[in-house]
Design an enzyme around this catalytic site. Structure first.
Site: not given
Ligand code: M6R
Length: 592
Positions: A2, A28, A74, A100-101, A470, A474, A477, A493, A587
């Site tokens: 947000c 955001r 968001w 926001n939150g 990582e 990438k 997303e 395994h 973000k």
């Protein structure tokens, strides 16, 4: 999560100004947006589902106003609908609020307000606070009502509130960022979740801290400690960000701009004040135990750090994801060092780990990009990575700069910081040679070949195992392709059952003591029909497609992730995804 941006001042175009500024915070959150502004005796609210970046403020027929607030959402509580978009009104449209939150106890407060006759129009937690403030304002002043209401709510938040008949804007924060921009005109203020919202207007900022409230009105700004109600003095800081570094320039997307910037950002990370490195290295030496903590990409960087310390300085470092740290709290004490790794410095899970460690008396160091962020301000020692604003949701340049800092620290703890520095300088110069249009075109060939596949895998060993994880983040997303990273030795395994004819598997190879084994793992995949994309310093027989990286020894995690960043970007573009604003993500993850 947000974006918040509000304006109070003399300019009459505040509604346009907040919409344009908010576009810089769209990273955001971008599922819906809204604006509120004072107009005559009224508050006008306009909300829409979709991205604010697609909006031309001129098409909205907005009235004139010198007080306005805007929000990009968001979604957490309640789906992506116009009704759930912010700002939210109170019962009689007297209070309007952006947030926001998450308010964790909003349901109990809502039940109580419903009993008192309040009716709610959305499923959000935010609307509940607007109603609560209005309820208090029946007996108390606007300012007192906000102060009382924020004392009742639990959770992490940043809010901005206005009241219909008051020339005031009030902001409060706990756990989510809120920054005040001090305008050039007397009595002009900006309130935002992040500096780029108002960077074109001012570089003078005041950081609001947790449990602080800021009241703007009558051309003045006052700050209060919400626990004691006492007025507090705040410092104005001049920041040295420039507007261009927060813009795309000639690039089609921020993601590719930021990937290309790694030519310079690595050097900035390496050539910083050596004192920062010395202090953290000393703290690691002195600590009985050290934990590297981060989330998402920063969590994978933390994991690489543990490998680097094991190899280079023969030191055991624990690595934990921020969201899992509470499970280790019984091992934390005054002799513990927590090293928080974060691009934004605002990630709620990392902040919570930090709070837990602080309570136990541990020392806190942090490796952050956003200087003066919450994590930076609450750390005993800070290493800034100096990567400049990172606006694409997918972290790229911050990742390699964090990796560079951890490499320096590992060498510093082995008494050889200069050796580490020279290695990193050589690596940066080789990356400079590598990052050219021909290299990107070569990677585009493989992106074009695999763009329609459903799943792909990445394997690595040693410090390149977390880089495989990582790499998967990438690819997931921005390309939305199912991607998973594995330790090369783990394939047999279980995961090898996923390999069939032409399944793409990226093998991350370094010229180190894992080389032979990871190549054997690649052979095992190939024997089951897999298509091997080798990221390696030399072409190997097992590769179906080779992406060359420089032969750099201990800094191989830095060079190996860069071609995967480029591949992920190109896959996103080929699949017509927005690489800067991938679906469902934001973000800065300021909720738990
Ligand atoms: O700002 P932080 O580094 O603390 O953020 C942590 C994660 O949310 C972040 O790395 C996330 O995983 C990125 N979108 C990955 O590209």
């Amino acid at each position: 999560m947000c974006g918040i941006f509000a304006y109070y001042g003399e300019k009459k175009n505040a509604p346009h100004l907040v919409i344009e500024g908010l576009k810089n915070l769209e990273y955001r959150g971008y599922d819906s947006w809204g604006i509120a502004y004072k107009n005559g005796g009224d508050i006008i609210v306009h909300k829409e589902v979709g991205k604010i970046g697609d909006i031309n403020a001129k098409d909205l027929a907005l009235g004139e106003s010198s007080v306005a607030m805007a929000h990009s959402r968001w979604a957490t509580h309640g789906g992506v609908t116009k009704a759930n978009a912010h700002p939210h009104f109170s019962e009689h449209n007297e209070i309007v609020l952006i947030h926001n939150g998450i308010f964790e106890n909003y349901q109990e407060i809502k039940k109580d307000l419903i009993k008192k006759g309040h009716k709610f129009l959305s499923q959000t937690d935010t609307e509940v606070l607007a109603h609560l403030i209005e309820q208090h304002s029946r007996k108390h002043s606007f300012e007192e009502s906000v102060k009382m209401a924020v004392k009742e709510i639990e959770g992490r938040y940043a809010i901005v509130v206005m009241k219909k008949d008051e020339d005031k804007v009030i902001a409060a924060r706990k756990g989510s960022p809120l920054i005040i921009g001090v305008g050039k005109e007397h009595g002009e203020y900006f309130i935002a979740s992040d500096i780029p919202a108002f960077l074109a207007q001012t570089n003078k900022v005041i950081y609001l801290d947790d449990n602080q409230i800021c009241v703007i009105g009558n051309k003045k700004i006052n700050f209060y400690d919400n626990a004691t109600n006492e007025e507090i003095k705040k410092r104005i800081i001049e920041i040295d960000w420039d507007v261009e570094s927060a813009e795309k320039g000639e690039f089609a997307h921020f993601m590719i701009k930021e990937i290309m910037e790694q030519k310079d950002t690595l050097n900035r990370a390496i050539n910083q004040d050596p004192k920062n490195i010395e202090l953290v290295a000393k703290a690691i030496e002195e600590a009985e135990s050290t934990y590297f903590v981060g989330c998402g990409t920063a969590g994978k960087v933390a994991m690489v750090g543990a490998y680097l310390f094991a190899k280079i300085s023969k030191k055991q470092i624990h690595f934990v994801f921020g969201s899992e740290f509470q499970n280790y709290k019984d091992f934390i004490n005054k002799k513990t060092l927590l090293v928080c790794i974060s691009q934004s410095g605002e990630t709620a899970d990392t902040l919570e780990a930090m709070e837990i460690a602080k309570e136990k008396g541990a020392k806190i160091a942090s490796i952050v990009n956003v200087e003066n962020s919450s994590i930076a301000r609450h750390s005993d020692i800070v290493i800034p990575i100096k990567a400049g604003p990172e606006k694409a949701v997918a972290s790229t340049k911050a990742t390699t700069s964090q990796l560079a800092i951890l490499t320096l620290l590992a060498y510093a703890c082995d008494g050889g910081v200069e050796i580490g520095k020279q290695l990193l300088i050589r690596t940066a110069s080789q990356i400079n040679d590598m990052l050219n249009p021909r290299y990107a075109d070569h990677i585009k060939k493989i992106a074009t070949k695999i763009k329609d596949i459903e799943s792909m895998y990445i394997i690595g060993r040693g410090a390149n195992f977390p880089i495989a994880l990582e790499a998967a983040i990438k690819l997931q997303e921005v390309s939305y392709i199912h991607a998973e990273g594995f330790a090369g030795g783990e394939l047999k395994h279980g995961p090898i059952a996923l390999i069939s004819k032409n399944t793409p598997v990226i093998a991350l190879v370094a010229n180190d003591d894992c080389r032979k084994e990871i190549l054997s793992n690649a052979q095992e995949v190939k024997a089951r029909g897999g298509y091997i994309i080798g990221v390696a310093p030399t072409n190997e027989e097992v590769f179906d497609f080779w992406i060359r990286v420089p032969d750099v020894g201990a800094t191989s995690p830095i060079v190996n992730i860069i071609p995967v960043q480029i591949l992920a970007y190109q896959l996103a573009v080929l699949r017509q995804n927005d690489p800067d604003k991938p679906r469902n993500l934001a973000k800065s993850v300021t909720v738990k």
